[in-house]
Design an enzyme around this catalytic site. Structure first.
Site, short mmCIF file in Angstrom:
data_model
loop_
_atom_site.label_atom_id
_atom_site.label_comp_id
_atom_site.label_asym_id
_atom_site.label_seq_id
_atom_site.Cartn_x
_atom_site.Cartn_y
_atom_site.Cartn_z
N LYS A 171 0.83 -1.22 0.00
CA LYS A 171 0.00 0.00 0.00
C LYS A 171 0.86 1.27 0.00
CE LYS A 171 -2.10 -1.87 3.57
NZ LYS A 171 -1.72 -3.29 3.42
N ILE A 172 1.85 1.31 0.90
CA ILE A 172 2.66 2.53 1.02
C ILE A 172 3.62 2.65 -0.18
CG2 ILE A 172 4.41 3.71 2.41
CD1 ILE A 172 3.09 2.32 4.90
N THR A 204 11.45 4.49 5.80
CA THR A 204 10.29 4.82 6.66
C THR A 204 9.62 3.51 7.09
OG1 THR A 204 8.89 5.02 4.71
CG2 THR A 204 9.77 7.08 5.61
N SER A 205 10.32 2.39 6.93
CA SER A 205 9.66 1.10 7.18
C SER A 205 9.98 0.59 8.59
CB SER A 205 10.07 0.11 6.10
OG SER A 205 9.26 -1.02 6.20
N ARG A 206 11.09 -0.09 8.75
CA ARG A 206 11.53 -0.51 10.08
C ARG A 206 13.05 -0.38 10.13
NH1 ARG A 206 7.10 0.22 11.44
NH2 ARG A 206 5.61 -1.17 12.44
N ASP A 253 13.40 7.54 9.13
CA ASP A 253 12.30 7.77 10.07
C ASP A 253 12.29 6.69 11.14
OD1 ASP A 253 9.90 9.16 10.95
OD2 ASP A 253 8.81 7.37 10.29
N GLU A 296 15.65 2.06 18.04
CA GLU A 296 14.84 3.24 18.37
C GLU A 296 14.01 3.10 19.64
OE1 GLU A 296 12.32 3.28 14.78
OE2 GLU A 296 10.60 2.87 16.07
N HIS A 305 10.20 8.22 13.95
CA HIS A 305 9.07 7.35 13.62
C HIS A 305 7.78 8.17 13.58
CE1 HIS A 305 8.08 2.83 13.55
NE2 HIS A 305 7.09 3.49 12.97
N GLN A 306 7.82 9.23 12.79
CA GLN A 306 6.66 10.12 12.76
C GLN A 306 5.92 10.08 11.42
OE1 GLN A 306 8.77 14.05 13.25
NE2 GLN A 306 7.36 14.73 11.67
N ALA A 307 6.34 9.17 10.52
CA ALA A 307 5.74 9.17 9.19
C ALA A 307 4.22 8.96 9.25
CB ALA A 307 6.39 8.10 8.32
N PHE A 308 3.77 8.23 10.26
CA PHE A 308 2.33 7.92 10.35
C PHE A 308 1.53 9.10 10.89
CE2 PHE A 308 1.35 7.72 14.88
CZ PHE A 308 2.62 7.86 15.41
P1 NAD Z 1 1.90 -3.86 2.87
O1 NAD Z 1 1.71 -5.16 3.57
O2 NAD Z 1 0.77 -3.26 2.13
O3 NAD Z 1 3.13 -4.00 1.84
C1 NAD Z 1 4.33 -4.63 2.15
C2 NAD Z 1 4.93 -5.14 0.85
O4 NAD Z 1 6.21 -5.71 1.15
C3 NAD Z 1 4.07 -6.24 0.19
O5 NAD Z 1 3.90 -5.96 -1.19
C4 NAD Z 1 4.91 -7.49 0.39
O6 NAD Z 1 4.76 -8.45 -0.66
C5 NAD Z 1 6.31 -6.91 0.41
N1 NAD Z 1 7.29 -7.81 0.98
C6 NAD Z 1 7.10 -8.78 1.92
N2 NAD Z 1 8.27 -9.41 2.16
C7 NAD Z 1 9.19 -8.82 1.37
C8 NAD Z 1 10.57 -9.05 1.13
N3 NAD Z 1 11.23 -10.04 1.77
N4 NAD Z 1 11.21 -8.27 0.24
C9 NAD Z 1 10.54 -7.30 -0.44
N5 NAD Z 1 9.23 -7.05 -0.28
C10 NAD Z 1 8.57 -7.80 0.61
O7 NAD Z 1 2.48 -2.86 3.97
P2 NAD Z 1 2.43 -1.27 3.95
O8 NAD Z 1 1.19 -0.81 4.59
O9 NAD Z 1 2.81 -0.78 2.60
O10 NAD Z 1 3.63 -0.95 4.98
C11 NAD Z 1 4.97 -1.23 4.67
C12 NAD Z 1 5.82 -1.09 5.92
O11 NAD Z 1 5.81 0.28 6.33
C13 NAD Z 1 5.24 -1.83 7.14
O12 NAD Z 1 5.69 -3.17 7.18
C14 NAD Z 1 5.76 -1.03 8.31
O13 NAD Z 1 6.97 -1.64 8.74
C15 NAD Z 1 6.10 0.33 7.72
N6 NAD Z 1 5.30 1.42 8.31
C16 NAD Z 1 5.95 2.47 8.86
C17 NAD Z 1 5.24 3.52 9.40
C18 NAD Z 1 5.93 4.73 9.99
O14 NAD Z 1 5.30 5.54 10.68
N7 NAD Z 1 7.21 4.93 9.74
C19 NAD Z 1 3.84 3.50 9.39
C20 NAD Z 1 3.21 2.39 8.79
C21 NAD Z 1 3.94 1.35 8.26
#
Ligand code: NAD
Length: 347
Positions: free
Chosen positions: A157-158, A232-234, A258, A263, A295-298
């Site tokens: 999604k993101i 911005t993921s983990r 982020d 953290e 960690h403020q992206a959300f």
């Molecule tokens: P999502 O589940 O919609 O998408 C994740 C994508 O990653 C999927 O398409 C999946 O197939 C893919 N994936 C899974 N394993 C993988 C791998 N080994 N290599 C490559 N791609 C792989 O999730 P999303 O809603 O898009 O969120 C993505 C990430 O963003 C979350 O997992 C979370 O860690 C992070 N996040 C961060 C914040 C923030 O405030 N910084 C807020 C929300 C989410």
């Protein structure tokens, strides 16, 4: 005694309290807010509660699960999408776990682009300079995004919202996903191609055993000189010490972070005036080409509202309807074959 469902909300910040109070305006639930993060030694606070509500830096490991289970907690509600901080397999057959699978992909994707633009166009430097009436442009040269190649790891999604934003800038997008979806019409390539061809790489995949330290000294070696990394993921997608070396050797042109692998004891707290013990984050922050947000992206009004609404809806569904569409379990997680056959629940 009230027969309302009791929710213990851990790591509660002022913005969490505001959004949950709004979502619970009719007082359907009895919500208690705790400053503390969920840890083995804070589990006791959850005694007598039906639901424990946690966020990204709370620990939900086997010790916490055992304690919460012992206290009769029925449901753990994550106020986030990622669940790498929960021992899902251990919770199975003990406590149900639900999350908020999506609350605003725009919030996170827009923040990723905001960090990228700030970094490359030196907005953070300009803000400080002009406040001091320093109007010099020395050291402020950026580069056009138009025509650059951006590698996006994770096209969920993101990631897809971020890709749309990048396309709006006229960038060439390369994508990598473990589960590529041909219907998205993206130019999927191998991870090595992402490393080798991208001017900018942005991470949008979950943290798993496979993605831990995806960015390490070996992958950095394969990247273009001057590459810009956006995470911005983990935090643990990146080996921070390898990142630091990559920055010191001038291989990495800039990093927008982020999230940070260590953290959990730092972010969301005010440590100004303290001596920070973590030398890696201190050194990263000292770099002129590193931007860190905590960690403020959300953190948008829309996302907070959706998080509170979806969390309370998870609670309502679980107790009132005997099911929970957003339940997580290791069977769903690992084999994608959980049929939720137990009255609509995972077990
Ligand atoms: P999502 O589940 O919609 O998408 C994740 C994508 O990653 C999927 O398409 C999946 O197939 C893919 N994936 C899974 N394993 C993988 C791998 N080994 N290599 C490559 N791609 C792989 O999730 P999303 O809603 O898009 O969120 C993505 C990430 O963003 C979350 O997992 C979370 O860690 C992070 N996040 C961060 C914040 C923030 O405030 N910084 C807020 C929300 C989410």
């Amino acid at each position: 005694m009230s027969d309302k469902i009791k929710i213990a909300l851990f790591d509660a910040k002022d913005y969490d309290i505001a959004s949950f109070e709004k979502a619970n305006a009719e007082g359907v639930y009895e919500i208690s807010y705790f400053d503390d993060k969920l840890r083995v030694d804070t589990c006791k606070l959850a005694e007598g509660f039906d639901v424990v509500c946690v966020f990204v830096n709370d620990d939900v490991g086997h010790e916490e699960i055992d304690k919460l289970y012992g206290y009769g907690v029925k449901l753990i509600c994550l106020r986030c999408a990622g669940y790498n901080n929960v021992e899902i397999e251990y919770a199975y057959n003990k406590i149900h776990v639900a999350r908020v699978p999506a609350y605003s992909p725009y919030a996170v994707a827009e923040h990723a682009m905001a960090m990228l633009m700030t970094s490359i166009r030196r907005i953070h430097k300009a803000y400080i300079r002009t406040r001091d009436f320093n109007f010099s442009l020395s050291g402020m040269t950026g580069f056009d995004f138009h025509g650059k190649t951006v590698g996006v790891v994770g096209t969920g999604k993101i990631g897809r919202v971020f890709i749309d934003i990048c396309k709006g800038f006229g960038m060439n997008v390369l994508a990598y996903d473990k589960f590529p979806n041909p219907e998205f019409g993206l130019n999927y390539v191998s991870l090595d191609e992402i490393w080798e061809k991208s001017d900018i790489i942005s991470f949008h995949c979950p943290l798993t055993d496979e993605t831990r330290y995806l960015v390490n000294s070996e992958s950095i070696d394969k990247m273009k000189k001057g590459v810009v990394l956006v995470n911005t993921s983990r935090g643990a997608l990146i080996d921070s010490e390898a990142l630091l070396e990559g920055i010191k050797s001038r291989k990495i042109g800039a990093a927008c972070l982020d999230v940070y692998e260590e953290e959990s004891d730092l972010f969301f707290h005010d440590y100004s005036g303290h001596i920070v013990e973590d030398d890696v984050i201190a050194r990263l922050i000292s770099m002129p080409n590193v931007i860190v947000t905590s960690h403020q992206a959300f953190l948008t009004e829309e996302a907070l509202g959706n998080i509170a609404d979806t969390t309370l809806n998870n609670v309502r569904q679980f107790f009132a309807e005997g099911k929970c569409d957003n339940e997580l379990c290791y069977v769903c997680n690992k084999f994608s074959e959980c049929q939720r056959t137990h009255n609509g629940k995972c077990f």
